[in-house]
Scaffold this active site. Structure first.
Site, PDB file in Angstrom:
ATOM      1  N   ASP A 468       0.753  -1.205  -0.194  1.00  0.00           N
ATOM      2  CA  ASP A 468      -0.071  -0.043  -0.169  1.00  0.00           C
ATOM      3  C   ASP A 468       0.947   1.353  -0.072  1.00  0.00           C
ATOM      4  OD1 ASP A 468      -2.259   1.432   0.057  1.00  0.00           O
ATOM      5  OD2 ASP A 468      -2.857   0.802   2.273  1.00  0.00           O
ATOM      6  N   ASP A 538     -10.561   2.431  -3.009  1.00  0.00           N
ATOM      7  CA  ASP A 538     -11.037   2.240  -1.354  1.00  0.00           C
ATOM      8  C   ASP A 538     -12.681   2.307  -1.601  1.00  0.00           C
ATOM      9  OD1 ASP A 538      -8.544   1.769  -0.710  1.00  0.00           O
ATOM     10  OD2 ASP A 538      -8.583   3.363   0.216  1.00  0.00           O
TER      11      ASP A 538
HETATM   12  C1  DGJ Z   1      -5.662   1.890   1.970  1.00  0.00           C
HETATM   13  C2  DGJ Z   1      -6.048   1.007   1.101  1.00  0.00           C
HETATM   14  O1  DGJ Z   1      -6.525   1.322   0.040  1.00  0.00           O
HETATM   15  C3  DGJ Z   1      -6.746   0.405   1.842  1.00  0.00           C
HETATM   16  O2  DGJ Z   1      -8.158  -1.131   1.179  1.00  0.00           O
HETATM   17  C4  DGJ Z   1      -6.868  -0.131   3.179  1.00  0.00           C
HETATM   18  O3  DGJ Z   1      -5.283  -1.417   3.296  1.00  0.00           O
HETATM   19  C5  DGJ Z   1      -5.875   0.678   3.937  1.00  0.00           C
HETATM   20  N1  DGJ Z   1      -5.501   1.837   3.536  1.00  0.00           N
HETATM   21  C6  DGJ Z   1      -4.978   0.502   5.038  1.00  0.00           C
HETATM   22  O4  DGJ Z   1      -5.089   1.653   5.866  1.00  0.00           O
END
Ligand code: DGJ
Length: 727
Positions: A468, A538
């Protein structure tokens, strides 16, 4: 096919099965002659040749890598500053070289060939005699794909140092092709992949990222299309930059209706010092020609990126169905809770459990611990290994989340190394999500991250990693670089990232890596070179996802598009949609669940079981088939798309209607891409009803749809070619 050179006229003809790209050397300048549908190579192509009397202005000459300062007033492709402060250079053609296949780009992601016969590469050598700046323009043409890959290598062969203040990857002049339009992907966090299209008028249309990453807001991609171009008809000229940092792309229409399109590293806040003897390689741009609309362009990108950009063990493997605990628990979990979710997952046929954020350091919210990559013993008393093994014993593989490019000011790592983040001495360090960005230009920082991650990879049975990256770069400066190299920091950051990714992915080839940047903030070809799938957004709401996934598919293959079923009311928009609808949307991508499976009712569990079984049967087609987009969610209440096997013997159709329509007309859905000559057995995925219909009928009259009268209605159909003798 390949590269044909006509020495007397200085003509280079790059030819694939359906495309031609012609360059001519005119008065020492590489001039753009043509890019479009395939031209037969004739001995005399004199009608195409461009004549420009010596001394005539450069402003009307279509060029391949234009300069500034000698009479061309449009955007240049490059600019260099000499030690005397002047910024005029004049590149003149010196020679060429043709090689089989495609050379790799040192330190940069790039598409590749598996066999030399797949492509040919032309290198045009240009030189500015006064400064010693040498530029090599690289062009790869694939035999069976309508693709040209371009980049430039700039070398200082002079005695004095040079500063590159602009070094784009490619520039193409579309002469006299008035009325072009520009289409690209715009958006924001949780709203990625909006297809934007606008007419080009005199002046400039520019898209870029100054964020140090390719960005949610504008993807490093654009296509020039004609007014008439639709999904399946007309011409499209795509440009996709294989790069994950700040970029720019622009279309400039001049006073004569010609359009100059250029793309590459963002010139804003970029200066690269090139000492005598040093070279600079630009990222490459993948240029796709389609005579079959945007759909044809997308399918060319999909096949190329799926098989000749993505790499590693998982490139050709069917991807596992996963359950991720992020939206299920956020930071609030312990080992037993994770195992309980995995237990349900095992019952339902899910193959991989992913432990997301919150398992390390003292991470109970997003305001601490990034950089402290050791397990939180309060949540996981037996450690990562124990929880991974418990999950493995249930029959699921174990995957883990990291955010390796970040550092929390509240972390052991920051207390030890406060200068390891990107920063400018004496200035504020802007935090976003309470975090700072590690200075990946520094080898010791990359080594530390490599050691932290590899210690876990070597001791815990990890099958998958979600990499991430949750903020943009600010105060882009490095404590290690000298003053004259500070403006190199943003690009060096990306190069550092690539170096680390290369090391980690090649040292741990058994791990399936998925990249993520708050969803689609870095959904780009550069990342796909290292990680064959990306968390698309997200936003997990199924209605929003119709647009996000449809838009993302303009460039990126479905095998790269992560798509999960999440709980309702949806956490991003509060919408309540049926589980079937959510399943159908997510099954149109790289499928998984992101919710607490233990909270499902028995009826819901049966639905999930069915979805998982179905996806196991269809994923080969979804992940590797050719995508035909049938109805755009950007244009109305309905969306539809289909996946077709290469031999056209199998297909899968998905249809979605967001809101119910009162007293609706009888619905049919016109399919695409089938073989009109053969008959297909059409099976409704929902009801199991079967009928036989010809490919021609399905494409011309359409597939009849029986819809329930309700909001969020979806349906899917499986098509199998029946023995052509029976047709
Ligand atoms: C952003 C990601 O896109 C989410 O899926 C998740 O992993 C969060 N970060 C966790 O902090």
């Amino acid at each position: 096919m390949g590269i044909i050179v006509q020495e007397q006229t200085g003509l280079f003809h790059l030819q694939s099965s359906e495309m031609s790209y012609l360059i001519q050397i005119v008065n020492g300048y590489p001039v753009h002659v043509y890019w479009g549908g395939r031209l037969k190579h004739r001995k005399s192509m004199s009608d195409l040749l461009i004549h420009c009397p010596e001394g005539a202005g450069l402003d009307r000459l279509p060029q391949e890598y234009p300069q500034y300062g000698s009479g061309d007033f449009r955007n240049p492709a490059y600019q260099a500053e000499l030690v005397d402060g002047t910024r005029i250079t004049e590149l003149q053609y010196e020679g060429y070289r043709i090689t089989k296949g495609k050379p790799p780009l040192t330190g940069l992601p790039a598409v590749y060939t598996e066999d030399e016969s797949e492509a040919d590469t032309l290198e045009l050598e240009l030189r500015d005699a006064y400064s010693g700046l040498k530029v090599v323009l690289l062009y790869t043409v694939f035999a069976d794909r309508n693709v040209i890959v371009r980049s430039a290598r700039l070398s200082n062969e002079g005695e004095q140092k040079l500063k590159l203040i602009r070094a784009l990857s490619a520039s193409v002049d579309f002469m006299g092709q008035g009325d072009l339009e520009l289409t690209y992907l715009s958006g924001a966090w949780s709203r990625e992949g909006n297809i934007t299209r606008r007419a080009l008028l005199q002046g400039e249309t520019r898209i870029d990222s100054k964020r140090g990453m390719s960005s949610h807001q504008l993807n490093p991609f654009a296509a020039l299309v004609t007014k008439e171009t639709t999904e399946e008809h007309g011409e499209a000229f795509g440009f996709s930059l294989v790069y994950s940092g700040s970029f720019e792309a622009g279309a400039e229409v001049d006073a004569f209706g010609s359009t100059r399109f250029s793309i590459g590293l963002n010139s804003f806040d970029f200066v690269w010092l090139l000492n005598s003897g040093e070279s600079f390689q630009t990222p490459e741009v993948v240029m796709v020609y389609s005579g079959h609309g945007l759909g044809g362009m997308s399918r060319t990108y999909h096949r190329l990126y799926r098989t000749r950009l993505c790499r590693g063990k998982y490139r050709d493997e069917e991807r596992p169905i996963l359950v991720n605990n992020w939206e299920a628990t956020y930071f609030n979990f312990n080992a037993d809770k994770l195992v309980a979710i995995a237990e349900e997952g095992a019952e339902l046929g899910i193959e991989l459990f992913v432990l997301d954020d919150g398992w390390f350091g003292k991470r109970d919210s997003d305001n601490s611990s990034l950089g402290d990559w050791y397990e939180n013993r309060e949540k996981l008393p037996g450690g990562l290994k124990e929880v991974a093994e418990r999950i493995n014993r249930l029959g699921l593989k174990f995957g883990l989340w990291f955010e390796p490019e970040m550092i929390s000011p509240d972390s052991e790592l920051y207390r030890k190394h406060p200068d390891w983040c990107l920063h400018v001495p004496g200035r504020r360090r802007s935090e976003a999500r309470w975090q700072l960005v590690l200075d990946y230009t520094r080898k010791e920082v990359r080594d530390f991250i490599y050691d932290s991650l590899s210690a876990i990879f070597s001791t815990v049975p990890i099958a998958y990693v979600k990499w991430d990256m949750n903020r943009n770069l600010t105060e882009i400066g490095s404590a290690e670089l000298p003053p004259e190299r500070q403006a190199e920091t943003a690009h060096r950051y990306v190069l550092g990232l690539y170096e680390l990714l290369e090391r980690i992915t090649s040292d741990f080839p058994h791990i399936l890596f998925e990249s993520c940047s708050s969803g689609g903030g870095r959904f780009d070809p550069g990342m796909l070179y290292y990680m064959p799938q990306t968390w698309t957004s997200d936003n997990t709401d199924a209605v929003e996802r119709l647009k996000i996934q449809y838009g993302t598919s303009l460039v990126y293959p479905v095998s790269t598009i992560g798509a999960h079923v999440s709980a309702v009311p949806n956490h991003q928009v509060g919408r309540i949609t049926p589980l079937d609808f959510r399943g159908d949307v997510a099954m149109s991508g790289n499928f998984g669940y992101e919710l607490d499976l233990t909270k499902f009712t028995d009826v819901e569990k049966e639905t999930v079981k069915r979805q998982v079984q179905t996806y196991k049967q269809i994923r080969g087609l979804v992940q590797k088939g050719d995508l035909y987009r049938l109805k755009s969610p950007f244009e109305g209440n309905e969306s539809a798309w289909m996946f077709i096997s290469e031999d056209k013997a199998e297909a899968l159709v998905y249809y979605f209607q967001v809101m119910a329509v009162p007293h609706p007309p009888r619905r049919t859905l016109r399919l695409s891409g089938l073989d009109p000559e053969i008959e297909y057995e059409v099976e409704s995925g929902d009801h199991g009803e079967k009928s036989i219909m010809g490919g021609d009928r399905l494409m011309q009259l359409g597939l009849p749809l029986t819809l329930e009268q309700k909001d969020y209605e979806s349906g899917w159909f499986r098509l199998k070619a029946i023995n052509p003798q029976n047709a």
